[in-house]
Design an enzyme around this catalytic site. Structure first.
Site, PDB file in Angstrom:
ATOM      1  N   ILE A 620       0.823  -1.209   0.000  1.00  0.00           N
ATOM      2  CA  ILE A 620       0.000   0.000   0.000  1.00  0.00           C
ATOM      3  C   ILE A 620       0.861   1.265   0.000  1.00  0.00           C
ATOM      4  O   ILE A 620       0.343   2.377  -0.003  1.00  0.00           O
ATOM      5  CB  ILE A 620      -0.949   0.042   1.217  1.00  0.00           C
ATOM      6  CG1 ILE A 620      -0.152  -0.061   2.529  1.00  0.00           C
ATOM      7  CG2 ILE A 620      -2.000  -1.042   1.117  1.00  0.00           C
ATOM      8  CD1 ILE A 620      -1.039   0.110   3.773  1.00  0.00           C
ATOM      9  N   GLY A 621       2.171   1.099   0.003  1.00  0.00           N
ATOM     10  CA  GLY A 621       3.049   2.260  -0.038  1.00  0.00           C
ATOM     11  C   GLY A 621       4.488   1.810  -0.148  1.00  0.00           C
ATOM     12  O   GLY A 621       4.849   0.710   0.261  1.00  0.00           O
ATOM     13  N   GLY A 623       8.793   3.537  -0.577  1.00  0.00           N
ATOM     14  CA  GLY A 623       9.645   4.712  -0.573  1.00  0.00           C
ATOM     15  C   GLY A 623      11.089   4.295  -0.499  1.00  0.00           C
ATOM     16  O   GLY A 623      11.450   3.148  -0.762  1.00  0.00           O
ATOM     17  N   SER A 625      12.899   3.755   1.974  1.00  0.00           N
ATOM     18  CA  SER A 625      13.254   2.838   3.058  1.00  0.00           C
ATOM     19  C   SER A 625      12.721   1.433   2.847  1.00  0.00           C
ATOM     20  O   SER A 625      13.200   0.491   3.472  1.00  0.00           O
ATOM     21  CB  SER A 625      12.719   3.384   4.382  1.00  0.00           C
ATOM     22  OG  SER A 625      11.316   3.491   4.342  1.00  0.00           O
ATOM     23  N   GLY A 626      11.707   1.250   2.002  1.00  0.00           N
ATOM     24  CA  GLY A 626      11.137  -0.069   1.814  1.00  0.00           C
ATOM     25  C   GLY A 626       9.676   0.003   1.439  1.00  0.00           C
ATOM     26  O   GLY A 626       9.203   1.023   0.941  1.00  0.00           O
ATOM     27  N   VAL A 628       5.423  -0.794   2.503  1.00  0.00           N
ATOM     28  CA  VAL A 628       4.433  -0.942   3.562  1.00  0.00           C
ATOM     29  C   VAL A 628       3.317  -1.825   3.022  1.00  0.00           C
ATOM     30  O   VAL A 628       2.808  -1.604   1.917  1.00  0.00           O
ATOM     31  CB  VAL A 628       3.869   0.424   4.007  1.00  0.00           C
ATOM     32  CG1 VAL A 628       2.823   0.229   5.096  1.00  0.00           C
ATOM     33  CG2 VAL A 628       4.990   1.322   4.507  1.00  0.00           C
ATOM     34  N   LYS A 642       5.720  -2.523   7.901  1.00  0.00           N
ATOM     35  CA  LYS A 642       6.790  -1.825   7.189  1.00  0.00           C
ATOM     36  C   LYS A 642       7.994  -2.769   7.105  1.00  0.00           C
ATOM     37  O   LYS A 642       8.498  -3.230   8.126  1.00  0.00           O
ATOM     38  CB  LYS A 642       7.181  -0.536   7.906  1.00  0.00           C
ATOM     39  CG  LYS A 642       8.304   0.235   7.187  1.00  0.00           C
ATOM     40  CD  LYS A 642       8.900   1.325   8.071  1.00  0.00           C
ATOM     41  CE  LYS A 642       7.942   2.450   8.286  1.00  0.00           C
ATOM     42  NZ  LYS A 642       8.598   3.574   9.024  1.00  0.00           N
ATOM     43  N   ASP A 740      10.049  15.209  12.474  1.00  0.00           N
ATOM     44  CA  ASP A 740       9.548  15.097  11.100  1.00  0.00           C
ATOM     45  C   ASP A 740       8.018  15.159  11.110  1.00  0.00           C
ATOM     46  O   ASP A 740       7.346  14.327  10.504  1.00  0.00           O
ATOM     47  CB  ASP A 740      10.038  13.804  10.450  1.00  0.00           C
ATOM     48  CG  ASP A 740       9.852  13.824   8.924  1.00  0.00           C
ATOM     49  OD1 ASP A 740       9.648  14.921   8.368  1.00  0.00           O
ATOM     50  OD2 ASP A 740       9.912  12.757   8.301  1.00  0.00           O
TER      51      ASP A 740
END
Length: 923
Positions: A620-621, A623, A625-626, A628, A642, A740
């Site tokens: 579902i996502g 980026g 970093s990896g 999700v 994640k 952040d």
């Protein structure tokens, strides 16, 4: 012929043809000053050569009689470039302000040519280098503000030559050396602000006592040592004395009682010792007195409590004796914090009767006697913290009048009786902690009104009766501890509606079957010590005197279990050998499934299922970093997983795995996303979170789903996120800075309630001074990063507050922080500029209903306060929460204001007042 006149003649001949309709000064501003600066927001668009005079240009004012320029105020214009000393050629210029821009050069010594300046404000820029010692040659200068820059080196000793200077503000730079004694020669000085600089360890110069006109002395976080000099007693006009966050030692001098005009004394976070001076009753105007976190001893003087104080903070010292009864004479007192001392005796029975008392924290002392019944006489009480004392008697029914009561902690006392039925009317209640007392009776009927309750702790009392069904209607409850009581009957099935981070019903007299949600081994430790409570755990519900058939049953069961274990071991060995030949996803997943997981909550699911669901169809996502994944488990529970990328067999922590685990693994709050468990080996790193069906706020606002968010939802999201950040900043010990904060890291559940997530760059701050913690690199997202963080790398709570303010502006405007339509502006600059030029209605998103316009305007103003360029002007998150709540209630919290003083909560004295609060370290 004077030099100035000669220069103007030259200028006139040079620019005559270019500025035939513009006077001399206008030509200078247009052709020299404007062209030396970058103007991405077109703030100087009104500067043109078609006018006769610059007097109507943006930021320019002229003397009405001579029509000469006497003021240049380009504050908040987003200008970039060097400081132009050509401005000094304007012979009548008296006010020059370039505050809150991106002026990025050093400050030339030529600035001393501005001979007629009375005000020079270059604050909140990027100016570097040393402060020119020639500034003192400007004979008429009254105000000099260089705060919030990157100045280094020492304060020039020549500053002692100022003769008319009234305000000197050098706060938040990189100045070193010591405070020059020559500053004591500026006889007309009213405000001296040097806070938040890295001075070398040095004493407060006694010569500052010569500044008899001084009203503000602001030296917080200046690395000061030694004692407070007696000479400060000569500052009889002083209103604000701020010496917090230093290394001052010795006693508070008796001479300070001569400060007859003082309104505020802030001495917290030092190493002051000894007793309080006598004669404090002379300080008849004193409103706020904070000496927390020192090594002071003795008793609390009667005369101190006789003053009309608004705030009294004596926490974390070694005070003893009893609290003077005349504390009740103060009709203005709204905050009393005495926690972590050795104070004994009882609280005065009239406490709160004649004052608007809001916050009372006397935890970790030796108080005894009854809880005063007048605490809610004025109905203003929000925080009642009496933990770790010896209070006895019953809880006063009159506390039910506290309709604003938010946090109640009475743990570890000797309080008896029942929970008053009037308490069911406390609709604002967030925390109710009554554990370790002698309370009895039932949980009162009607608790379904506690819709905002997140923590309920009644452990280790004598409560009885059944657990009421209504407890299942407390949908934001995340901490429930009823252990060590005499509760009986069945566990209500309605409790399955709760999403708890912590549950403990052990050591009661509960019976019957466990509700299906809790009938698994993940919850086994939540119910021990209830002999009549049955589940599928033999050791939880022991059977006594079983039959021979039952014995045979257990023998057979043991055989099958042993065989099963042998089979599993064989499969594991086979998989291990096969993996050595050819690894594929399924085998790696099985190996991971058989390895230990680190769990942070009672898991309502089986972790062994998770790896089977990590396929491309469930992503579902993704980026840097990896990925999700959305994982739906067999019992219907949905989680988000994640998975961090590997790199050459190793996974570095640059993606924040360690920070995420260390932070989210400890904290528990309804507005912080829940980390169920994690898995960490060389081959793989996984984080398993609660699933948020509506994704992130950023997705909703900017992904074509903005129509789902009407204004009431947006307001609630802002309040939820503020509560989460306030918890991190003020209730966690030590505080946590997220670093952040952005709309993509605010996650939205199925009811459109918000949780703060993604703690990959969070910083747990064990000891943070007023300047914050210096970081080696910038963390955060462009558009959300506070301006001072971008060029100083200093991290404190003010950085998070700025980022949260940007989120508020997103909610109001519907625009991204770096919308392409803004050009080189960001959202903060665009909002400020648009409001200045067109009005506030031009920044509010068109889709928001007009009936909420007034409320939206108030929220927008809160967002602008949070994004103030100067960190000192941003309210702490505790205050932000109250401001947001005040908008909903159509009321504003009482604020302490005063002329010519720094905001009172800078450096957040509250951050040290943590004893007795819910802390991740306590879990």
């Amino acid at each position: 012929m004077s030099q100035t006149r000669f220069l103007f003649l030259v200028f006139c001949s040079t620019y005559f043809h270019l500025t035939h309709s513009l006077n001399l000064e206008g030509g200078l501003l247009l052709q020299q000053v404007k062209h030396s600066l970058t103007d991405p927001s077109q703030s100087l668009s009104s500067w043109n050569d078609q006018d006769d005079t610059p007097c109507n240009w943006a930021g320019i004012k002229c003397d009405p009689s001579t029509r000469r320029v006497n003021s240049v105020d380009l504050s908040n214009f987003q200008l970039e470039g060097p400081f132009s000393t050509l401005l000094c050629r304007l012979p009548s210029l008296s006010n020059l302000s370039l505050s809150n821009n991106f002026i990025n050069s050093s400050l030339s010594v030529d600035i001393s040519r501005c001979r007629n300046l009375k005000l020079l404000n270059l604050s909140q820029n990027l100016i570097v280098g040393r402060i020119p010692d020639t500034l003192s040659r400007i004979p008429n200068l009254r105000i000099l503000d260089l705060s919030g820059n990157n100045f280094s080196g020492e304060i020039p000793a020549s500053f002692g030559e100022f003769r008319r200077l009234k305000t000197l503000n050098l706060v938040n730079n990189f100045l070193n050396g010591s405070i020059p004694i020559s500053l004591g020669n500026i006889s007309r000085l009213k405000e001296l602000r040097l806070a938040c600089n890295s001075f070398s360890p040095s004493q407060i110069p006694s010569q500052l006592g010569n500044l008899t006109s001084l009203e503000v002395l602001y030296l917080s976080g200046c690395n000061l040592k030694g004692s407070i000099p007696d000479s400060l007693s000569r500052l009889t006009r002083l209103q604000n004395l701020e010496l917090s966050y230093n290394k001052l030692t010795g006693s508070i001098p008796n001479s300070l009682i001569e400060l007859k005009s003082i309104l505020q004394i802030q001495l917290y976070q030092n190493s002051l010792s000894g007793e309080l001076p006598s004669g404090l009753s002379n300080l008849t105007k004193l409103l706020r007195f904070d000496i927390s976190k020192n090594e002071l001893i003795g008793t609390i003087p009667e005369e101190l409590c006789g003053l009309q104080l608004e705030s009294l903070k004596l926490s974390e010292n070694r005070f003893e004796g009893s609290l003077p009864t005349n504390i009740t004479r103060s009709t203005n007192l709204y905050e009393l914090k005495l926690f972590n001392n050795k104070i004994t005796g009882s609280l005065p029975s009239e406490l709160g009767k004649n004052s608007p008392l809001q916050i009372l924290d006397v935890s970790y002392n030796g108080f005894s006697g009854d809880i005063p019944s007048h605490l809610c006489e004025n109905g203003a009480l929000t925080d009642l913290i009496l933990s770790y004392n010896s209070f006895s008697g019953e809880i006063p029914e009159s506390l039910g009048k506290c309709q604003s009561l938010y946090r109640v902690r009475l743990t570890h006392n000797n309080i008896s009786g029942t929970i008053p039925w009037t308490w069911v009317k406390l609709v604002e209640l967030d925390t109710l902690d009554l554990n370790d007392n002698e309370l009895s009776g039932d949980i009162p009927v009607g608790i379904q009104g506690w819709k905002k309750l997140t923590e309920l702790n009644l452990a280790n009392n004598r409560f009885s009766g059944e657990i009421p069904d209504e407890i299942g209607s407390l949908l934001v409850l995340n901490y429930l501890d009823l252990s060590g009581n005499n509760f009986s009957g069945e566990i209500p099935p309605e409790m399955q509606n709760l999403k708890l981070n912590f549950l403990n019903l052990s050591n009661n007299r509960l019976s019957g079957d466990l509700p299906p949600l809790y009938a698994n081994r993940n919850y086994r430790n939540c119910f021990v010590g209830n002999p009549g409570l049955c589940g599928n755990f033999p050791d939880l519900c022991p059977r006594v005197g079983g039959s021979k058939k039952q014995g045979n049953f257990w023998i057979l069961l043991a055989i099958f279990v042993t065989a099963g274990i042998g089979l599993i071991v064989g499969i594991v060995l086979f998989c291990w050998k096969y993996r050595a030949v050819k690894k594929n996803k399924k085998e790696i997943a099985r190996e991971i499934a058989m390895s230990p997981w680190k769990e942070f909550h009672n898991l309502p699911f089986n972790v062994l299922e998770i790896m089977d669901c990590l396929d491309e169809n469930n992503v579902i996502g993704s980026g840097g970093s990896g990925e999700v994944y959305k994982v739906v488990l067999s019992k219907g529970e949905t989680v988000a997983v994640k998975k961090l990328y590997r790199g050459g067999g190793e996974i570095s922590d640059k993606y924040g795995f360690k920070a995420e685990v260390e932070t989210l693994g400890k904290i528990r709050h309804k507005n912080i996303v829940r980390l169920w468990c994690c898995y960490d080996t060389v081959d793989c790193k996984l984080l398993v979170y609660e699933y948020m069906p509506n994704g992130s706020l950023g997705d909703l606002l900017h992904g074509g789903k903005g129509g789902l968010l009407d204004w009431p939802k947006r307001y609630q999201i802002a309040l939820d996120a503020a509560l989460g950040l306030s918890y991190l900043h003020h209730d966690c010990v030590p505080p946590i800075f997220h670093r952040d904060v952005k709309s993509n890291n605010i996650l939205i559940d199925g009811e459109f309630r918000a949780r703060v997530g993604d703690f990959g760059v969070a910083k747990v701050v064990a000891v943070a001074g007023p300047g914050g913690v210096s970081m080696s690199a910038i963390a955060g997202t462009p558009g959300y990063i506070a301006p001072e963080y971008a060029y100083t790398l200093r991290v404190n709570e003010k950085s998070d507050i700025y980022s949260f303010g940007v989120v508020i502006l997103e909610l109001v405007t519907g625009r991204r922080p770096n919308d392409p339509d803004f050009g080189e502006k960001d959202l903060v600059k665009w909002v400020s500029t648009t409001i200045d030029q067109k009005g506030i209605d031009h920044v509010i998103e068109d889709t928001l209903e007009s009936k909420y316009k007034e409320e939206i305007r108030k929220i927008l103003k809160i967002g602008l306060r949070c994004t103030a360029a100067l960190p000192i002007n941003r309210p702490p998150m505790e205050e932000v929460v109250k401001l947001l709540q005040g908008v909903s209630a159509d009321k504003s919290p009482t604020e302490f204001t005063g002329m010519g003083r720094a905001p009172l909560n800078y450096y957040q004295g509250e951050a040290s007042d943590q004893a007795g609060k819910f802390s991740p370290d306590y879990q």
